[in-house]
Design a protein around this motif. Structure first.
Motif, PDB file in Angstrom:
ATOM      1  N   VAL A   1      31.148 -38.401  15.213  1.00 19.73           N
ATOM      2  CA  VAL A   1      32.514 -38.070  15.614  1.00 19.73           C
ATOM      3  C   VAL A   1      32.524 -37.552  17.049  1.00 19.73           C
ATOM      4  O   VAL A   1      33.313 -37.985  17.889  1.00 19.73           O
ATOM      5  CB  VAL A   1      33.124 -37.043  14.637  1.00 19.73           C
ATOM      6  N   VAL A   2      31.574 -36.639  17.345  1.00 25.14           N
ATOM      7  CA  VAL A   2      31.514 -36.076  18.695  1.00 25.14           C
ATOM      8  C   VAL A   2      31.281 -37.182  19.718  1.00 25.14           C
ATOM      9  O   VAL A   2      31.963 -37.274  20.744  1.00 25.14           O
ATOM     10  CB  VAL A   2      30.406 -35.001  18.785  1.00 25.14           C
TER      11      VAL A   2
ATOM     12  N   SER B   1      23.920 -32.101   3.554  1.00 28.77           N
ATOM     13  CA  SER B   1      24.240 -31.515   4.856  1.00 28.77           C
ATOM     14  C   SER B   1      23.692 -32.367   6.000  1.00 28.77           C
ATOM     15  O   SER B   1      24.276 -32.426   7.073  1.00 28.77           O
ATOM     16  CB  SER B   1      23.714 -30.085   4.942  1.00 28.77           C
TER      17      SER B   1
ATOM     18  N   THR C   1      34.421 -39.418  20.149  1.00 25.54           N
ATOM     19  CA  THR C   1      35.486 -38.790  20.945  1.00 25.54           C
ATOM     20  C   THR C   1      35.086 -38.754  22.411  1.00 25.54           C
ATOM     21  O   THR C   1      35.909 -38.975  23.301  1.00 25.54           O
ATOM     22  CB  THR C   1      35.762 -37.347  20.474  1.00 25.54           C
TER      23      THR C   1
ATOM     24  N   LEU D   1      26.151 -34.835   6.685  1.00 25.41           N
ATOM     25  CA  LEU D   1      27.237 -34.187   7.426  1.00 25.41           C
ATOM     26  C   LEU D   1      26.903 -34.108   8.918  1.00 25.41           C
ATOM     27  O   LEU D   1      27.740 -34.374   9.778  1.00 25.41           O
ATOM     28  CB  LEU D   1      27.478 -32.789   6.850  1.00 25.41           C
ATOM     29  N   TYR D   2      25.641 -33.720   9.215  1.00 27.10           N
ATOM     30  CA  TYR D   2      25.234 -33.638  10.633  1.00 27.10           C
ATOM     31  C   TYR D   2      25.434 -34.978  11.320  1.00 27.10           C
ATOM     32  O   TYR D   2      25.936 -35.060  12.441  1.00 27.10           O
ATOM     33  CB  TYR D   2      23.758 -33.254  10.762  1.00 27.10           C
TER      34      TYR D   2
ATOM     35  N   VAL E   1      27.432 -37.469  10.501  1.00 27.69           N
ATOM     36  CA  VAL E   1      28.858 -37.770  10.661  1.00 27.69           C
ATOM     37  C   VAL E   1      29.422 -36.966  11.837  1.00 27.69           C
ATOM     38  O   VAL E   1      30.107 -37.495  12.714  1.00 27.69           O
ATOM     39  CB  VAL E   1      29.616 -37.473   9.355  1.00 27.69           C
ATOM     40  N   ALA E   2      29.073 -35.685  11.871  1.00 21.05           N
ATOM     41  CA  ALA E   2      29.578 -34.830  12.944  1.00 21.05           C
ATOM     42  C   ALA E   2      29.152 -35.364  14.303  1.00 21.05           C
ATOM     43  O   ALA E   2      29.960 -35.462  15.237  1.00 21.05           O
ATOM     44  CB  ALA E   2      29.093 -33.402  12.734  1.00 21.05           C
ATOM     45  N   THR E   3      27.879 -35.718  14.411  1.00 22.30           N
ATOM     46  CA  THR E   3      27.381 -36.244  15.683  1.00 22.30           C
ATOM     47  C   THR E   3      28.139 -37.498  16.083  1.00 22.30           C
ATOM     48  O   THR E   3      28.551 -37.669  17.241  1.00 22.30           O
ATOM     49  CB  THR E   3      25.874 -36.578  15.562  1.00 22.30           C
TER      50      THR E   3
END
Lengths: 303, 667
Positions: free
Chosen positions: B658-659, B648, B662, B651-652, B654-656
């Motif tokens: 991506v944000v 996880s 963008t 995952l955090y 990767v999410a960061t």
């Protein structure tokens, strides 16, 4: 150095032990006794200087260095304090800090020498001495600095040789308050009544005397002489204030100064006869009270 | 410039040798040799550059591009940096030599490579911090400094309390760094660059921002320096580290905080008076409470750590006076205030280094730091004892040593302010005089207690009885520092004004001429003090000779200490450090709040009684513990985010990413 400059220095070195006689005779007079002979302090010193010494097995070189450093620091202080309205040999703006701190070095040496014997009695005195002198240090400096503000400079020689004469005219009430502050500081710093009892023989009640309990012979002579000189110096800080008000210079000034010195000695004797020793817990209160008076004097001056 | 080469050597050599020390593997002798050699070569090279900069009063710069965004390998060695660099390098070299002896005797058989690597990294990073002229570079160096010192603090990580101390340190130092991030962010955004030379323009453009930047600097740098109440990590971390590291941390690492404040002040333009008052207040509070807490300690190294808080307080007070001088346009006050601060920075490095090394020698020989387990060491460790005594006199600010000179300059600044400032601006000076005097008096009591309990009397425990002087590798560095204390005390007047004028001029808006006059006057005053100090030493010698002559040929005998006739005294009956400090602790009981546990004697023939007292840190107990507990409780609901599963966490990340990507895509 002219004779008038040299005279107060010589007088300090030679006559300081006599002040002890002044105090003792005053106390004896109040108590209706005859008191010890005038020259007794000198006889004591001579006797002690002629003796051998016994040292505790626990002690180290520090114990032997204590009295030597103690006397040396007081001798340096003698060269900073102006006497009889004559500038001291050593002076600069800020020398009142040196005066307080050089005496503190002597105190550290005495405290460490007391701890060196490894006895609880001496350590108890050392602990009290460290505590009360730490608290009285700010009061002493506050008093001297306020005097400096009144007199317009931070050298003892400047304050006592002209500065205070102006100060008396400008704000006599401040100078009077500060004289009181310095008198209490004198009693505390020199281990007199009502803070410490220099005559008692019960170790538990003493501060200064118990610290030097294990010293003897020439070491004790050094300590006694240094104490006499220190008392003399603090009395000079007071007498200087008084003779600044009169503004008499030259040899007549010296005569008035001599009378003043004896007079303060008599007052110390009177206080000692009239008061009992304070309980130890009350001493910080006395110090804080005196500090409050000093602060008030300073406030009066700067407002 | 011919100085770039030694400077670069100083910036790289220690850490390179540190890496080699790690490579030396299990050979303790090689690791030690490489570590010490690296620091000494680096320090020698750095000191050459420093001395040359100080002598000429001109800055040396060096820069190179760096691929980090907004970063820039810009280094400036100006007189202000040089004044901090000189004690850092001197103490680093002495501590390294000392460490070679100190670590050699440790009974564990661990490899010494990592210790020397982190030690040399700490030394190098401090040099980078002082020289950095780019905010990103500064923060990287700052972080390396914090981390390398963290690993040194946790050297004895098998002890539970050392781990706890390390954690406290790590958290505190990062909280402090957070404020530095904010500070540099505010500054950099307004200046449009992270390079220090771009900063001064901001002060004229946005004067209102300066107050906030100053506050961030006081909190961020103050955490490292140990200002109250941000000091809580200091008394935990310094005792936990090996003693030569404690010396380095207490003597110079915490001064990087002071350096940071001074450096930022040069960019903030005309200061507001409240900045000065804030520093004076923080300084007085840190000074008085620091020394009161030091007095109540029963662990020698904790005592020294608290006394560092006191000394940093004195430095903050002096900086505050300097800032007031600038704010009220009194050049003499500014010059004396800043000069006093800089002088005390150097002095504290010398005597606190000496005292921590001395404490290390005691720990090394006896295996204990507890005051009331020690005693009688002056007979068993005469050299260490004599050198420690020099440190005690110096740190108690007594003539004829260096500590007194520093405090005298600060007094002179106060006196100047009292005369020069109108009412009511001079009102707070009212607190400064008795405050400084109280700090001095309490420091005397504190160190009389520390020295007396450890070195005098008779040993209070078996361990203390085994005390012995360490070898030359450990005594030599202490002797060098003691000599420096005496040299500054007696000869400081000759060099201080010349060396300090360019640095002080950097901190004030006036030309050096305005600064020179008050500093020259100060030098004349210090000269008289040194004269009196020399006279004092002469008198001591003369009286000692007189005493010897008197006693020569007479009967001088030894006997047991007079015990009022009591026949069976034991060492345990001596006064303890707790008893010694008791009268003052009683006066300041609201600050110290001693925790007492006692079993009183019971009955007519009591067979058992006990008494123990422990000083607590008011700020730790009453401020930080409740605040941090509250934060932990408030963030409890967020606990589910962090549950230890690596997947996880990936995952955090990767999410960061991506944000951020963008976000970055938007025009």
């Amino acid at each position: 150095m002219s004779p008038i400059q040299l005279f107060p220095l010589l007088a300090a070195l030679l006559l300081a032990p006599l002040l002890r006689s002044v105090i003792n005779r005053t106390k004896a007079w109040i108590a209706g006794r005859r008191g010890p002979p005038w020259l007794q302090p000198y006889r004591d010193l001579r006797k002690l200087l002629g003796k051998g010494a016994v040292y505790s097995q626990t002690t180290t070189w520090l114990f032997r260095a204590g009295p030597v450093v103690g006397l040396a620091t007081v001798l340096v202080a003698v060269t900073i304090v102006p006497m009889a309205g004559v500038a001291a040999p050593l002076h600069f703006s800020g020398d009142l800090v040196l005066f307080a701190y050089v005496l503190a070095l002597g105190r550290l040496a005495t405290i460490l020498a007391a701890l060196d014997v490894g006895s609880s009695f001496e350590a108890m005195g050392a602990s009290r001495e460290a505590a009360y002198s730490a608290l009285v240090e700010p009061v002493l400096l506050l008093g001297l600095v306020s005097l400096g503000l009144v007199a317009g400079g931070y050298s003892l020689s400047l304050i006592y040789c002209g500065g205070l004469a102006v100060g008396w005219e400008r704000s006599p009430e401040v100078v009077t308050l500060l004289a009181f502050v310095l008198f209490v500081v004198l009693l505390i710093e020199n281990a007199r009544m009502p803070i410490d009892d220099p005559t008692t023989h019960l170790e538990l009640t003493m501060i200064h005397e118990v610290m030097v309990l294990d010293h003897g012979g020439p070491d004790l002579a050094f300590i006694e002489y240094a104490q006499a000189l220190k008392l003399w110096l603090f009395i000079q800080l007071l007498v200087g204030i008084a003779i600044s008000a009169l503004a008499v210079t030259g040899w007549p000034g010296v005569v008035i100064w001599a009378i003043g010195t004896v007079a303060v000695g008599v007052v110390v004797g009177l206080v000692e006869s009239a008061m009992a020793r304070l309980r130890l817990v009350q001493i910080p209160q006395l110090i804080f009270g005196t500090g409050a008076v000093a602060t008030m004097a300073l406030l009066l001056q700067i407002v | 410039m011919g100085l770039a080469a030694p400077l670069l050597l100083c910036l790289t050599c220690p850490v390179a040798f540190g890496l080699c020390a790690v490579a030396a593997g299990r050979s303790r002798a090689w690791a030690t040799g490489l570590g010490v050699a690296g620091t000494i070569v680096g320090a020698t090279a750095g000191l050459t550059a420093t001395v040359s900069v100080l002598a000429r009063g001109r800055a040396v710069t060096w820069d190179a591009p760096w691929s980090v965004p907004s970063g820039h390998l810009a280094l400036v060695l100006d007189p202000l940096a040089a004044l901090f660099l000189a004690p850092t390098l001197l103490l680093a070299a002495t501590a390294a030599v000392y460490g070679s002896g100190y670590l050699a005797g440790a009974d564990d058989r661990r490899s010494l490579g990592p210790v020397w690597f982190f030690f040399n990294t700490l030394v190098t990073s401090m040099v980078w911090v002082v020289l950095a002229a780019n905010a990103v570079l500064f923060l990287v160096a700052w972080e390396v400094m914090s981390l390398s010192s963290y690993f040194l603090v946790t050297h004895d990580h098998h002890q539970e309390e050392v781990q706890a101390a390390g954690r406290t340190y790590l958290i505190a130092t990062h909280l402090g760094t957070l404020f530095l991030f904010i500070m540099f962010f505010l500054m950099g955004r307004a200046a449009g660059s992270m390079d220090f030379p771009a900063f001064p323009g901001v002060a004229t453009a946005e004067p209102r921002l300066m107050g906030w930047i100053f506050l961030c600097a006081v909190v961020g740098f103050g955490t490292k320096a140990g200002f109250l109440p941000l000091h809580v990590w200091l008394p935990e971390a310094h005792p936990a580290a090996p003693s030569h590291v404690s010396a380095l941390m207490s003597g110079v690492m915490i001064k990087t905080g002071i350096y940071g404040i001074l450096r930022i002040l040069t960019y903030l333009g005309a200061p507001a008076p409240w900045w000065g008052w804030l520093l004076v207040a923080v300084g007085l509070i840190s000074g008085v409470i620091g020394v009161v807490l030091a007095l109540a300690q029963q662990d020698l190294k904790r005592l020294l750590a608290y006394s560092s808080i006191e000394n940093v307080g004195i430095i903050a007070l002096a900086i505050g006076l300097g800032v007031l001088g600038v704010a009220y346009r009194v050049p003499a006050l500014a010059a004396l205030g800043f000069a006093g601060a800089l002088l005390h920075v150097i002095n504290h490095a010398l005597f606190k280094g000496l005292l921590f090394l001395g404490a290390g020698a005691i720990v090394h020989a006896t295996g204990t730091r507890l005051l009331d387990d020690l005693g009688g060491l002056l007979k068993r460790m005469p050299r260490t004892g004599a050198l420690f005594a020099v440190g005690v006199v110096a740190i108690s600010a007594l003539p004829p040593l260096n500590g007194f000179l520093g405090e005298l300059v600060i007094y002179l600044a106060i006196f100047k302010g009292m005369l020069a400032l109108p009412f009511p601006a001079d009102l707070p000076f009212l607190f400064a005089v008795p405050g400084l005097a109280l700090i001095g008096g309490l420091a005397l009591a504190c160190f009389a207690n520390g020295f007396g309990t450890v070195f005098l009397g008779t040993p209070r425990s078996e361990r203390s009885d085994h005390g012995h002087d360490p070898d030359l590798r450990m005594v030599g560095p202490m002797a060098l520092l003691a000599i420096c204390c005496l040299a500054v005390g007696l000869l400081g007047w000759a060099v201080v004004p010349r060396l300090f004028t360019p640095a002080v001029a950097l901190l004030t808006p006036w030309p050096p001429g305005e600064i020179q006059a008050p500093l020259a006057l100060m030098a004349a005053q210090l000269r008289v003090v040194s004269l009196a100090g020399a006279a004092l030493l002469g008198l001591i010698g003369l009286l000692a000779w007189f005493r010897r002559t008197l006693l020569g040929g007479r009967e001088v005998t030894q006997h047991v200490t007079w015990g009022c006739g009591y026949a069976a005294p034991t060492p345990r009956m001596q006064y303890t450090s707790v008893s010694f400090a008791a009268p003052l602790v009683k006066v300041f009981h609201r600050v110290v709040r001693p925790r007492v546990s006692a079993i009183p004697p019971d009955g007519l023939f009591p067979d058992h009684a006990a008494f123990a007292t422990q000083a607590t840190d008011l700020f730790r107990q009453a401020l930080w513990v409740p605040v941090l507990t509250m934060i932990v409780r408030a963030t409890q609901p967020l606990r589910w985010i962090q549950h230890g599963s690596v997947r996880s966490y990936v995952l955090y990340i990767v999410a960061t990413l991506v944000v951020l990507l963008t976000w970055g895509l938007e025009p």
